[in-house]
Design an enzyme around this catalytic site. Structure first.
Site, PDB file in Angstrom:
ATOM      1  N   CYS A 173     -21.945 -10.621   3.957  1.00 18.84           N
ATOM      2  CA  CYS A 173     -21.881 -11.858   4.975  1.00 18.84           C
ATOM      3  C   CYS A 173     -22.140 -11.193   6.528  1.00 18.84           C
ATOM      4  CB  CYS A 173     -20.154 -12.574   4.511  1.00 18.84           C
ATOM      5  SG  CYS A 173     -18.748 -11.103   4.376  1.00 18.84           S
ATOM      6  N   ARG A 215      -4.717   8.221   8.518  1.00 14.96           N
ATOM      7  CA  ARG A 215      -4.764   8.073   6.487  1.00 14.96           C
ATOM      8  C   ARG A 215      -3.461   8.198   6.358  1.00 14.96           C
ATOM      9  NH1 ARG A 215      -7.980   4.065   5.196  1.00 14.96           N
ATOM     10  NH2 ARG A 215      -7.668   4.881   2.766  1.00 14.96           N
ATOM     11  N   CYS A 268       0.615  -0.699   0.044  1.00 18.85           N
ATOM     12  CA  CYS A 268      -0.038  -0.042  -0.044  1.00 18.85           C
ATOM     13  C   CYS A 268       1.210   1.068   0.268  1.00 18.85           C
ATOM     14  CB  CYS A 268      -1.106   0.332   1.229  1.00 18.85           C
ATOM     15  SG  CYS A 268      -1.829   1.189   1.603  1.00 18.85           S
ATOM     16  N   CYS A 299      -2.000   3.765   6.842  1.00 19.70           N
ATOM     17  CA  CYS A 299      -3.509   4.396   7.907  1.00 19.70           C
ATOM     18  C   CYS A 299      -2.845   3.146   9.389  1.00 19.70           C
ATOM     19  CB  CYS A 299      -4.702   3.339   7.682  1.00 19.70           C
ATOM     20  SG  CYS A 299      -5.314   4.377   6.105  1.00 19.70           S
ATOM     21  N   CYS A 336     -28.643  -9.547  12.255  1.00 21.16           N
ATOM     22  CA  CYS A 336     -26.492  -9.386  12.186  1.00 21.16           C
ATOM     23  C   CYS A 336     -26.435 -11.071  12.312  1.00 21.16           C
ATOM     24  CB  CYS A 336     -26.325  -8.693  13.564  1.00 21.16           C
ATOM     25  SG  CYS A 336     -26.668  -9.460  14.989  1.00 21.16           S
ATOM     26  N   CYS A 345     -20.128 -11.021  12.686  1.00 18.70           N
ATOM     27  CA  CYS A 345     -18.488 -11.243  12.355  1.00 18.70           C
ATOM     28  C   CYS A 345     -17.844 -12.325  12.704  1.00 18.70           C
ATOM     29  CB  CYS A 345     -17.305 -10.538  11.690  1.00 18.70           C
ATOM     30  SG  CYS A 345     -16.333 -10.587  10.581  1.00 18.70           S
ATOM     31  N   ASP A 394     -12.046 -12.654   4.201  1.00 18.57           N
ATOM     32  CA  ASP A 394     -10.539 -11.297   3.950  1.00 18.57           C
ATOM     33  C   ASP A 394     -10.102 -11.361   4.905  1.00 18.57           C
ATOM     34  OD1 ASP A 394      -9.545  -8.714   3.199  1.00 18.57           O
ATOM     35  OD2 ASP A 394     -11.259  -7.764   3.914  1.00 18.57           O
TER      36      ASP A 394
END
Length: 422
Positions: A259, A140, A20, A24, A331, A335, A281
């Protein structure tokens, strides 16, 4: 295998891995343990095999290519020109399909040539910007430690001038969480029409510790409610926010597309620059490397015991508190990455942000349901807003600052809903 027998899936490709041109402060991926290759960018033979397999094995009718990173534009414009050419090559063998491309970028390299290419090839573009200049520039930074808000804002304008309305992606971190209304207004004023908010949760140990830049559950809930208030009473019908749209979808009885909100997961695979395929990911690590585009079929990987268990565990590993929650259908238990908290009765595996989400759903769901009911009666967004503002004001009429809040939170009105009376 016929299209009817294929498992639907999406692939997120990382042509430059974690590389990158920004640093960040909250990034979890830059130092991720993905395998390294001798070249900086995905090699052409890997790109070819990836695109061929994806088109051959997709059930269609759309093959969605999501280009992610790191910062994918570091792969260079010729790389993406080659990718589009390969898509056209292999689509010729399956003319019933079409390819959609989506680029997730920080925008720093988006000059006129990039914007022209993206427009010509119908790319959807997501651009990361953390709301206000102060919030954005706090975390950032570019590789030299400099501020980036000005460059990102210029890239958004450049995209709009090229005829592209980018999706604005904003993280909810320790800074942005404290100024939800200002963050939302700044993003809205770019007039792209779509935004999404991504919570930052970075664990610091094997217990329940998180990094200082992570958002707390309470702050997350307050942020979402502040944004919802601004959107619902000012911009309903003119601006779309991913979480609110997905919540509305779930309220109709359908599974959310996101997801982390869906009952199960595991159908969004990751392809790294060396061709390695990973479960998710958030799990780009050796334990979740399930194969390679060089040797393995996507369909075989999706139906493998490991990946099937990974996806089903989202549903099968719910705590008792989750199973009894009235918001579970909204929900999906959250995750898997962030299921490291304890439930109210001490059970492990509770979603870390659960208290914040519950607070948001308690606030937003009745209002969304009322708006959906009025919309079904053919009311316009402005009529819906006017009717619901009148109802909301009547609900709190005569309530004093120090009175118990009518919402039932147990807090004084001034510490609860007073700031959200339209």
């Amino acid at each position: 295998m016929s299209a009817a027998g294929k498992i639907p899936f999406v692939v997120m490709a990382k042509p430059i891995g974690s590389a990158c041109n920004m640093r960040c402060g909250y990034c979890y991926y830059l130092e991720a343990g993905n395998e390294k290759t001798s070249s900086f960018t995905m090699e052409e033979d890997v790109l070819d095999q990836f695109i061929r397999r994806y088109i051959e094995e997709s059930p269609g009718p759309v093959v969605s290519f999501t280009w992610h990173g790191g910062e994918p534009t570091l792969a260079g414009l010729p790389f993406f020109q080659k990718a589009v050419a390969l898509q056209q090559k292999y689509l010729a063998q399956r003319p019933e399909l079409e390819c959609w491309n989506s680029l997730q970028t920080n925008g720093l390299l988006l000059d006129e040539a990039w914007c022209a290419f993206l427009k010509e090839n119908h790319f959807d573009v997501g651009i990361s910007i953390d709301g206000t200049r102060l919030c954005h520039d706090y975390y950032r930074k570019d590789a030299a430690g400099g501020a980036t808000w000005e460059k990102t804002a210029a890239a958004i304008q450049r995209l709009r001038e090229a005829g592209i309305s980018p999706d604005l992606l904003c993280t909810v971190n320790a800074r942005t969480a404290a100024c939800g209304r200002e963050v939302y207004r700044t993003l809205r004023d770019f007039q792209t029409g779509w935004m999404q908010f991504i919570p930052i949760v970075v664990r610091t140990d094997e217990k329940q510790g998180v990094s200082p830049d992570s958002v707390t559950p309470q702050a997350y809930g307050e942020f979402l409610k502040d944004v919802f208030f601004e959107w619902f009473y000012h911009d309903l019908g003119s601006t779309e926010i991913q979480l609110f749209s997905e919540t509305s979808l779930a309220l109709t009885g359908k599974n959310p597309n996101l997801c982390w909100m869906a009952p199960t997961c595991g159908n969004v695979l990751i392809v790294e620059k060396d061709g390695g395929v990973y479960s998710c990911d958030h799990f780009v690590d050796p334990a979740h490397r399930i194969g390679s585009v060089k040797t393995d079929s996507f369909q075989d990987l999706l139906s493998s015991e490991f990946q099937s268990h990974f996806g089903q565990s989202k549903k099968e590993a719910l705590t008792r508190e989750c199973l009894s929650c009235p918001h579970l259908s909204l929900c999906g238990g959250g995750c898997l990455k962030d299921r490291f908290a304890l439930s109210a009765d001490g059970e492990e595996g509770q979603y870390y942000l659960c208290p914040g989400l519950q607070s948001f759903f308690d606030y937003a769901v009745p209002r969304l349901q009322a708006a959906m009911r009025l919309s079904a009666q053919k009311k316009t967004p402005s009529q819906i807003q006017s009717l619901l503002v009148t109802e909301e004001r009547a609900r709190f009429a005569g309530v004093g600052r120090n009175d118990p809040c009518p919402c039932g939170s147990g807090l004084k009105f001034k510490f609860c809903c007073q700031k959200r009376v339209p």
